[in-house]
Design a protein around this motif. Structure first.
Motif, PDB file in Angstrom:
ATOM      1  N   GLU A 172       0.811  -1.213   0.000  1.00 43.08           N
ATOM      2  CA  GLU A 172       0.000   0.000   0.000  1.00 43.08           C
ATOM      3  C   GLU A 172       0.847   1.265   0.000  1.00 43.08           C
ATOM      4  O   GLU A 172       0.327   2.380   0.034  1.00 43.08           O
ATOM      5  CB  GLU A 172      -0.920   0.000   1.228  1.00 43.08           C
ATOM      6  CG  GLU A 172      -1.903  -1.160   1.224  1.00 43.08           C
ATOM      7  CD  GLU A 172      -2.703  -1.267   2.514  1.00 43.08           C
ATOM      8  OE1 GLU A 172      -2.849  -0.235   3.212  1.00 43.08           O
ATOM      9  OE2 GLU A 172      -3.158  -2.379   2.835  1.00 43.08           O
ATOM     10  N   LEU A 173       2.146   1.096  -0.086  1.00 47.74           N
ATOM     11  CA  LEU A 173       3.054   2.223  -0.049  1.00 47.74           C
ATOM     12  C   LEU A 173       3.017   2.967  -1.390  1.00 47.74           C
ATOM     13  O   LEU A 173       3.218   2.374  -2.451  1.00 47.74           O
ATOM     14  CB  LEU A 173       4.474   1.714   0.227  1.00 47.74           C
ATOM     15  CG  LEU A 173       5.586   2.723   0.438  1.00 47.74           C
ATOM     16  CD1 LEU A 173       5.318   3.585   1.661  1.00 47.74           C
ATOM     17  CD2 LEU A 173       6.923   1.997   0.591  1.00 47.74           C
TER      18      LEU A 173
ATOM     19  N   ALA B  86       8.528  -0.402   5.065  1.00 46.59           N
ATOM     20  CA  ALA B  86       9.341  -1.061   4.045  1.00 46.59           C
ATOM     21  C   ALA B  86      10.341  -0.111   3.403  1.00 46.59           C
ATOM     22  O   ALA B  86      11.511  -0.468   3.199  1.00 46.59           O
ATOM     23  CB  ALA B  86       8.437  -1.680   2.979  1.00 46.59           C
ATOM     24  N   ALA B  87       9.911   1.088   3.054  1.00 47.24           N
ATOM     25  CA  ALA B  87      10.822   2.031   2.398  1.00 47.24           C
ATOM     26  C   ALA B  87      11.938   2.454   3.343  1.00 47.24           C
ATOM     27  O   ALA B  87      13.112   2.505   2.955  1.00 47.24           O
ATOM     28  CB  ALA B  87      10.050   3.257   1.900  1.00 47.24           C
ATOM     29  N   TYR B  88      11.581   2.762   4.581  1.00 50.47           N
ATOM     30  CA  TYR B  88      12.567   3.205   5.558  1.00 50.47           C
ATOM     31  C   TYR B  88      13.582   2.095   5.828  1.00 50.47           C
ATOM     32  O   TYR B  88      14.802   2.333   5.836  1.00 50.47           O
ATOM     33  CB  TYR B  88      11.854   3.621   6.843  1.00 50.47           C
ATOM     34  CG  TYR B  88      12.746   4.265   7.865  1.00 50.47           C
ATOM     35  CD1 TYR B  88      13.199   5.572   7.703  1.00 50.47           C
ATOM     36  CD2 TYR B  88      13.127   3.581   9.019  1.00 50.47           C
ATOM     37  CE1 TYR B  88      14.008   6.180   8.647  1.00 50.47           C
ATOM     38  CE2 TYR B  88      13.944   4.177   9.972  1.00 50.47           C
ATOM     39  CZ  TYR B  88      14.377   5.475   9.782  1.00 50.47           C
ATOM     40  OH  TYR B  88      15.182   6.059  10.725  1.00 50.47           O
ATOM     41  N   CYS B  89      13.090   0.868   6.029  1.00 47.75           N
ATOM     42  CA  CYS B  89      14.000  -0.248   6.284  1.00 47.75           C
ATOM     43  C   CYS B  89      14.903  -0.500   5.082  1.00 47.75           C
ATOM     44  O   CYS B  89      16.103  -0.742   5.235  1.00 47.75           O
ATOM     45  CB  CYS B  89      13.208  -1.506   6.616  1.00 47.75           C
ATOM     46  SG  CYS B  89      12.533  -1.525   8.287  1.00 47.75           S
ATOM     47  N   ALA B  90      14.335  -0.438   3.870  1.00 44.43           N
ATOM     48  CA  ALA B  90      15.142  -0.662   2.674  1.00 44.43           C
ATOM     49  C   ALA B  90      16.244   0.388   2.566  1.00 44.43           C
ATOM     50  O   ALA B  90      17.406   0.068   2.278  1.00 44.43           O
ATOM     51  CB  ALA B  90      14.252  -0.633   1.437  1.00 44.43           C
ATOM     52  N   ALA B  91      15.883   1.653   2.781  1.00 37.09           N
ATOM     53  CA  ALA B  91      16.872   2.724   2.678  1.00 37.09           C
ATOM     54  C   ALA B  91      17.941   2.594   3.756  1.00 37.09           C
ATOM     55  O   ALA B  91      19.140   2.751   3.482  1.00 37.09           O
ATOM     56  CB  ALA B  91      16.182   4.078   2.778  1.00 37.09           C
TER      57      ALA B  91
END
Length: 257
Positions: free
Chosen positions: A107-108, A159-164
């Motif tokens: 949903e991001l 998800a985005a924060y963890c990936a970055a």
């Protein structure tokens, strides 16, 4: 309190991003207390000015610049101003970052993905890309990047924060191997939940949400910006002279539970 002009970083220059508030401001003050001249780099001029006031109040030499670290020309310009003002670069603390609006991965929104990855990962890379030659040019030094506990573990709805932030750890470790033979040590600090304006935004200024977050800290409290700043200073100091490519969790024990 006066800056220690005979401190371990006397005659050195530190470039600190995200220095207008929180961890970055605490780091600017910590480097200055050790005798370094400090380039304060942040997105909001008013916040930068307050950091400058605090550093100057304790006797430090400081330069402030408004800079979007996702924009390569702005990064280059900020570093050029630093060299013009201080004549050298010894240390960089690449700390600028933003938090994600929580959402399950599918949903991001792509705009949110891009915002987080651009600021937290691209911005760190751009700073390193242009800091490294300047540090090498005067014989070496140290770079510290800011990741997160979320750079070492998964965090639901981030998800985005963890990936970055995982990316920042990988970037640091790879670059550390590139430049270790040239007297440039590169490491990364991984904070837990720290009592900063980002923490306030993350918990929506809700005391209940804040309590829920702090419950995840085995030490039973949020960390202080100064505790991360102290880690960054240590990673730049000769006390950590054999530490290369390390991801230092400063998180109250969170990532080991």
């Amino acid at each position: 309190m006066a800056t220690n002009q005979a401190g371990q970083f006397a005659g050195k220059v530190a470039f600190v991003t995200g220095a207008g508030t929180g961890i970055g401001r605490a780091a600017a003050l910590a480097f200055a207390r050790e005798g370094a001249q400090v380039a304060v780099v942040g997105i909001t001029p008013a916040d930068n000015d307050e950091t400058v006031r605090l550093v100057t109040e304790q006797g430090g030499k400081v330069l402030a610049m408004s800079c979007d670290t996702t924009d390569e020309p702005q990064v280059q310009a900020a570093l050029a101003q630093t060299i013009e003002a201080f004549g050298r670069l010894d240390f960089a603390f690449n700390n600028a970052g933003v938090e994600q609006h929580k959402a399950p991965a599918a949903e991001l929104e792509m705009a949110e993905w891009d915002r987080i990855v651009n600021t937290d990962l691209r911005g760190t890379f751009l700073c390193m890309k242009h800091e490294i030659p300047l540090i090498l040019a005067q014989g070496g030094g140290a770079i510290v990047n800011t990741s997160s506990g979320a750079g070492l573990i998964g965090v639901k709805n981030n998800a985005a924060y963890c990936a970055a932030k995982h990316g920042v750890v990988g970037l640091t470790r790879s670059a550390a191997l590139d430049y270790a033979p040239y007297n440039l040590r590169i490491n990364v600090v991984c904070p837990g939940y720290i009592d900063t304006p980002m923490m306030d935004r993350f918990t929506h200024d809700s005391e209940k949400e804040r309590e829920q977050v702090i419950e995840q800290e085995p030490i039973g409290r949020a960390g202080l910006p100064e505790e991360i700043a102290n880690a960054a200073v240590w990673l730049c100091s000769q006390s950590s002279s054999f530490v290369v490519g390390h991801a230092l969790a400063v998180d109250g024990g969170q990532v080991i539970i």
